[in-house]
Structures are given as structure tokens and as C-alpha cells.
Design an enzyme around this catalytic site. Sequence first.
Site, PDB file in Angstrom:
ATOM      1  N   SER A   1       6.026  -2.737   2.035  1.00  0.00           N
ATOM      2  CA  SER A   1       5.764  -3.913   1.209  1.00  0.00           C
ATOM      3  C   SER A   1       4.687  -4.792   1.839  1.00  0.00           C
ATOM      4  O   SER A   1       4.692  -5.040   3.025  1.00  0.00           O
ATOM      5  CB  SER A   1       7.055  -4.735   1.059  1.00  0.00           C
TER       6      SER A   1
ATOM      7  N   LYS B   1       0.561  -4.569  14.150  1.00  0.00           N
ATOM      8  CA  LYS B   1      -0.107  -5.207  13.005  1.00  0.00           C
ATOM      9  C   LYS B   1       0.936  -5.823  12.090  1.00  0.00           C
ATOM     10  O   LYS B   1       1.979  -5.210  11.829  1.00  0.00           O
ATOM     11  CB  LYS B   1      -0.936  -4.186  12.236  1.00  0.00           C
TER      12      LYS B   1
ATOM     13  N   LYS C   1       1.604  -7.688   8.270  1.00  0.00           N
ATOM     14  CA  LYS C   1       1.128  -8.012   6.927  1.00  0.00           C
ATOM     15  C   LYS C   1       1.179  -9.523   6.748  1.00  0.00           C
ATOM     16  O   LYS C   1       2.159 -10.169   7.139  1.00  0.00           O
ATOM     17  CB  LYS C   1       2.008  -7.335   5.878  1.00  0.00           C
TER      18      LYS C   1
ATOM     19  N   ASP D   1      -3.131  -8.209   8.423  1.00  0.00           N
ATOM     20  CA  ASP D   1      -3.630  -7.444   7.274  1.00  0.00           C
ATOM     21  C   ASP D   1      -3.240  -8.168   5.984  1.00  0.00           C
ATOM     22  O   ASP D   1      -2.056  -8.313   5.697  1.00  0.00           O
ATOM     23  CB  ASP D   1      -2.982  -6.047   7.313  1.00  0.00           C
TER      24      ASP D   1
ATOM     25  N   GLU E   1      -7.595  -7.764   8.539  1.00  0.00           N
ATOM     26  CA  GLU E   1      -7.878  -6.552   7.755  1.00  0.00           C
ATOM     27  C   GLU E   1      -7.798  -6.879   6.262  1.00  0.00           C
ATOM     28  O   GLU E   1      -6.897  -7.596   5.829  1.00  0.00           O
ATOM     29  CB  GLU E   1      -6.824  -5.514   8.128  1.00  0.00           C
TER      30      GLU E   1
ATOM     31  N   GLU F   1      -9.670   1.004   3.865  1.00  0.00           N
ATOM     32  CA  GLU F   1      -8.746   1.924   3.189  1.00  0.00           C
ATOM     33  C   GLU F   1      -9.011   1.997   1.692  1.00  0.00           C
ATOM     34  O   GLU F   1      -8.691   2.989   1.053  1.00  0.00           O
ATOM     35  CB  GLU F   1      -7.293   1.531   3.455  1.00  0.00           C
TER      36      GLU F   1
ATOM     37  N   ASP G   1     -10.436   6.146   5.570  1.00  0.00           N
ATOM     38  CA  ASP G   1      -9.192   6.705   5.040  1.00  0.00           C
ATOM     39  C   ASP G   1      -9.462   8.169   4.713  1.00  0.00           C
ATOM     40  O   ASP G   1     -10.507   8.500   4.146  1.00  0.00           O
ATOM     41  CB  ASP G   1      -8.797   5.918   3.782  1.00  0.00           C
TER      42      ASP G   1
ATOM     43  N   HIS H   1      -7.311   3.966   8.727  1.00  0.00           N
ATOM     44  CA  HIS H   1      -6.104   3.625   7.973  1.00  0.00           C
ATOM     45  C   HIS H   1      -5.192   4.843   7.942  1.00  0.00           C
ATOM     46  O   HIS H   1      -5.648   5.969   7.757  1.00  0.00           O
ATOM     47  CB  HIS H   1      -6.495   3.247   6.544  1.00  0.00           C
ATOM     48  N   ALA H   2      -3.900   4.601   8.108  1.00  0.00           N
ATOM     49  CA  ALA H   2      -2.955   5.701   7.937  1.00  0.00           C
ATOM     50  C   ALA H   2      -1.663   5.143   7.375  1.00  0.00           C
ATOM     51  O   ALA H   2      -1.617   4.018   6.896  1.00  0.00           O
ATOM     52  CB  ALA H   2      -2.749   6.461   9.240  1.00  0.00           C
TER      53      ALA H   2
END
Lengths: 434, 434
Positions: free
Chosen positions: B23, B216, B218, B246, B272, B299, B322, B349-350
Site C-alpha cells: 500500500s 525506504k 512510503k 517514496d 522517489e 519505475e 524497471d 525498482h523492484a
Amino acid sequence: MAKIVGMEVLDVRFPTSRELDGSDAMNPDPDYSAAYVVLHTDGGPDGYGLAFTIGRGNDVQAAAIRALEPHVVGLDVPTDAAALGALSRALVGDSQLRWLGPEKGVAHMAIGAVVNAAWDLAARIAGLPVWRFAAGMSPEELVSLVDFRYLSDALTEQEALDILRAAEPGRAERIAKIERDGYRAYSTSPGWLGYSDAKLARLAEQAVADGFEMIKLKVGGDLEDDVRRMKIARETVGADIRVAVDANQRWDVSSAIAWMTELAPYDPYWIEEPTSPDDVLGHAAIAKALAPIRVATGEHVQNRVVFKQLLQAGAISVLQLDAARVGGFNENLAILLLAAKFDVPVCPHAGGVGLCELVRHLSMFDFAAVSGSDADRSIEWVDHLHEHFTDPAVVTGGRYLAPSAPGFSARMHDATLRRFTFPDGPEWTEIDSE
Amino acid sequence: MAKIVGMEVLDVRFPTSRELDGSDAMNPDPDYSAAYVVLHTDGGPDGYGLAFTIGRGNDVQAAAIRALEPHVVGLDVPTDAAALGALSRALVGDSQLRWLGPEKGVAHMAIGAVVNAAWDLAARIAGLPVWRFAAGMSPEELVSLVDFRYLSDALTEQEALDILRAAEPGRAERIAKIERDGYRAYSTSPGWLGYSDAKLARLAEQAVADGFEMIKLKVGGDLEDDVRRMKIARETVGADIRVAVDANQRWDVSSAIAWMTELAPYDPYWIEEPTSPDDVLGHAAIAKALAPIRVATGEHVQNRVVFKQLLQAGAISVLQLDAARVGGFNENLAILLLAAKFDVPVCPHAGGVGLCELVRHLSMFDFAAVSGSDADRSIEWVDHLHEHFTDPAVVTGGRYLAPSAPGFSARMHDATLRRFTFPDGPEWTEIDSE
């Protein structure tokens, strides 16, 4: 209240690659196609929209439209700005579908087709062509249609409101002028790459005789050919008719500059799509190097965010919005407002399937209610496939007539849909069996 | 010679929205999904690839892959750079399908899935993991894979060749180092928006204990929450561990700057996706205002043309390619070369479905044969859904182990495909009947 009770999506393709109409340096053999959407209602008219493609992949485009069905079926039929704004936000805001773009490509064109079909429906109910329906909305209603996300560094909601309020005086006079005089067109018909020199000269001469003040040639295939064709065109039309050229994204930055320098002696009015539609900085470099030749782009510009940057960077002097590339009327309103803010004329891309029909509404609405100006503005005209539409675009004396039928003019004749549906319509099955 | 005799495309979806894993501020309820492609051959191994989506629309993505079948079925099985370059050019160069992008969105991700499946196939035949297979190609072979169209104002073919030749000495040593030490990872697992403060702190502490040098979070939902969460994270991990944030495209330019200014006291390593992935100029403005906080994106960056501009404009200090967004290995090679030219570190990005599996090959190949450096570089790690892959990504001590099995690691277990196929797999039919 009437509801949208069903969404029908058709894959309609015209076998235009059998001729060389529509041939250019990047698109040698297009089969002009439409992913066509009908919003069925349980009372009153249905709504019609389309996404334009050039053949293969039109089925993918149709699938992308079908993916929007859960957002549409069951809605009250939209009749006003509030409903049309809510629909657009629901489609753009689907967080799972957003991953497919975001706001670009197949998924975004699908939103455009559905949003435009909803406008068609609302305007039919209002008994007005879309351009007049929208020009009847207040500045506040119009602003409520726009998604300002990612725009505020270039255009705030307040600035948009100011632009629209400034254009309120004179709306009625400009509407009357459009209904009387139409809107300026330019002709691409002479300039397809596949045409012979003789055909180019004959069609260029005819365009001038027909009242066009600008023609456009496709370039970017072979430099020597282009110089010769540009010379023929210029000699045919004389110094007072504008001759634009269109490279359909064929070049890198340095080749665009070098190639256009060779054509410069023949006074090209603009160079259209010199390079990738994604390359804001590339267009800016080309514009700087080639001034006073204008740089134009837009038919493949994916959304308002890229248009914003093209304007911020001074990369374009002509903005060529497309009725079916971005997220429908709502996003095109954002783009018209951006263009007005930066004082760049909008000369929409048309041709294809239904684009002339749709886009005239946007330019006429812009003149009536947004920019309030038609200076240095014209709409592309290609006299092709109009016979398939129930409310076809008509150009006479070099001007688009104002559409007066209710709706957005994307509806095709039932006989066309039967004949050209792919792959099962007789136009395609009869070919396969030849 | 063996041929590709069939293409199978599956719509595979994992019901991740039932938990709050994954999320973020733009994607509140993703169902991580893959449009999964198998290239069947008439001898030797098959090839496997995928496009990652987050649920609805995965069927559209699958349709876009199917549209490429005529370009693939009937081909000789690709085994070398010449064949892999030709396949990529054929897919990107289909002039009718190109209209659906160009080179962006659903249609372009479809190309990426097929190109990567072809690399998988070629590497399986060579008996090597893709990163080693590619690192065994000469600079000339590698350059032949790249489409330089629209790049030459930033990177010429000769410059690319020079970069690759400069990295030739030491290739063997760097390959040995990767096989011994793996490649640095960072962890996003602590930072999903849906997690409680206690869970954030516990997972952040665990990440440090596990050997990660960066985590990281969100951000972008609620400013007050973000300040509190950033403070918790910083206090938990201490000053020496990097904490990146991010925003998943949540902001406009001015809100990105204002929001990040509030987080700046807690020393965020990078921000990000502060805004639209399409907004090169916006990222440049944010980078200028927030320095020394780095700006990162990628990404959702649609293709090499946008990456080129992000680098030209100094808009990013970290490039997050990506594996499944652009046109496959070939275009990612172009992006690695651009990053090397501009001396910007690549931190892919993963997460998602299979992205960790795929992207480690790109970073390891980059270190071996392109940039030759792993300084300030790391690969995102989310410990999620790996059990579905036959050659899963493994991270220990904060480092990705080098994959050694032949291929590109996108292959899923047959049992997974049976269970999670949408809408007919038991994972979905059993839910529907609950």
C-alpha cells in the site's frame, strides 16, 4: 433518471493501406481504425465515442475500453459538468488501471473514448452540439471539469478561472461568428509521401482554388525528394499560401535541424513532429535552432503533463491537440487552458477516423469560451472517410462549417459498422477469400 | 535449428489487496499481477517473461502481448545479439502497433515482456543466467542491441562503444566479485503506508539487523503522519543507515518541495517519485530546490527518451530502471548506457511480481560490463511472492545473491499458474464463492 445500462465496444477497421492515402515517413501502410464505444441508456439517446488507431492493435484498444465498463454501467446518464467531471475523475483515478499508464497510451486513449462518449450523450440530451453545450457552461463549471494535478507550477485553478472569465464577454458574438463563418481549415491532402510529383502539384493547386490558406506536406523519407516536393509545392501555391511540413517523428535532434535547414529556402511555416513526441528538451533545442520556423507537435503527446512542459520550455509555437489521444474533453480543456496561458495557438490534429468530426468542436469551443481568438489557428482537414459518420465534418471555402446536430459527432452509420467490423465484417472476410 | 512454435499468455493475479502489503499513497489496494508469456519451442527449453501490473487491466496487458504473436511465432530460436536485436527492432518497428504508444504504456510493456522472454530463452540455451550471458558479449555486440533513435543528442553509438570498451578490463574480476559477494540491496518492507508505527519500528530494526544499509518509507498520504514515521525510522536505525522516502507521484512541484522540507531534518537520502513520471522539468525544479536531498525516479518512466531528458536536465541523482516497464533488456541496456554517460547511479525498482528476480540481472550486468561500478548503487528488495518463482531472488546479509540458473528468472511454478490464473484459478473462484 435515465441510466447507462450497457457499454458496447466494436473493432472497426478501414482497409486504407490498399491505397497510399495516409502514408508518411513513419506510417507507410496504415489501416485507419476505430475502437468504437456506445453507451447504451434505458431512455433517451445513446452516447458514441472512439479511439483512433491505424490497424493492428485496435483489438487491444477495444479491450482497454472494455476494462472501464464497471465504472460506467449503472451510472445516471450525465447531463452536466458535475457528472462529467466525476466520471473523468473516476476513470483516471482507478488506482489499479492507472498502473497501465499512468495517463498514457492505450489505457489513456480508452478513457478519452469513454469520456467523449459521455459528453456526446450529455450534449444530445441538451439538444446541442458539444462545442455549444460546453460554451454554455460557466467558468466555474468548466474549471470543475479539469484535473489540475501536476499542472499547478504552470497553471493554477485561479489562473484558469481568470482566463475563462476574461473570455466571457463576447461569447455570444463569437458563437454567432462561428455559426456564420465556420472555422479556418488547412489541407493535408496534397502532401502524402506516396503521391507522385504531378499529383502533389495538382492537389496543391486545387487546395488553393478551394480556399485553403495553408497546405501541409509529409517529409522525412528522403531529403532530395523532400527538397524537390517542397519546391514544387511552393512554386505551385505562391508566396502567400503557408506550406507546413510534417516529419512524423522521423528524426533525432541534429538531423531535424540539418534537414529543415535544407527546406528553409522554401519558407516552411511549421515543422510538425520533428522528433519523438516524448522529447520536450529535443523540441526545445530544435525550436531554438530553427527559429523563425515554428515547431509544432501534439497528435502523439500523451497527456497534459507533457503539453505543460512543451509550453514551459518554449519548445512549440503551435499546439496540435488531438481529440482521441488524451483523456477526452476534460483533459483537452486543460490543454486549451494551458495554451491560452502561454499564448500559443492551437491547431488540432485531424484526419484518421472521426478526428475531423470531433476536433472541430474543440476549436470552436476554444474560440467561443477559452482563448477567444482564432488568429493563426486552423484545423487540419483530410477529406477521407467522412461518409461513414452520421454528422460528418464539412469544409467549404477552406473553412469547417459549425456542426449543429446534437452531440460530439463520433457516431457512425449502422451500415458502416456492419461492413467494417474486424475481422468478421464483409469488408474483411471478402478480402481474405479473394 | 529450433523454432518458436507458439506463444502462450496467462493472466496471473495475486490477491495482495487482502493485506496492506504494497500500500502506498497512490496505490491503496494493489492486487499484484503478471501478464505472463511463454515462448514455446520445438526443441530445447521454452522462454519465460512477464509484464507486472497491479490487478484490473492485467487482461488488457495480456491482450497487448498476444498482439505481438505474429512477430514471434515461426522465428528461429534466438541465440545471439544479432537475433535479439532483430526481434526488438521488429517489435518496436511495427508501424501500426506503434500508434498505440509510441513506445509507452501497455503496448510497450508488452514488447518488454516478449523481449525479456527471448533473452530468457537465449540464456537458457547458452546455459547461463542472463547477467552472465550478456556480460559475455563484446562491446560491438552490445551496441548492436540498442536503438539509438532519439538518443543521439545525449549518447551516440560511438560514445556507447567507448563506455563499454572502457569497462572491458576487469570484467572477469567483477563477475567473480558478484558471484562471491552478491549485490547490495535495500529494503522497502518496513515502510508501507498501511503499517502501524510499531510495525514500522520493528521492521526497520529488523532490516538493520539483517544487514541492510538503507530502508525506504512510503510517504505522501498525510504530512503529520509522515513526519512522525520518518522520525521513528530515523531514531530506530540511527544516523548511519540511509532512509529513503517514496511519494509514488502524489505531489505537484510546490507541494513536493514544501512536504520534503518538513522531512529534511530527518535526513532523507532520496525522494522517489515526487511527482508525475512524465514531468522532466518538474523533477528538475524539485531537485534544484531540495538539494542535497537526491531526487529519484524510474519505475513509471516510459522509455529511454524520458530517461535521457531526466539526465540532460539534471533532474535525477538516482535512476530507478524497471525490468518490466520499458522495452525489455535491449532498452534497459540503452538506459544503463545513458546513466553511465551522465555518471548517475542506477538503483532499480523492484518488488511487485518477479521484478526482484529480473532486475538483479540488470544491476549485475551493469557492474560487470557497463558502468563497472557498484558505488552508491543498490537494488530494491521486498520479500514478497518469491516462492512462486522457480529461480527466486535471495537476499542475505543485505545483499542479493548472484543467480546462477540459466535464464532471466521470470519462470513461475506450474502450481502457481494453476492456482492464481484470473479469473478461473481456484484462488479467485474460491473467493468469489465465499
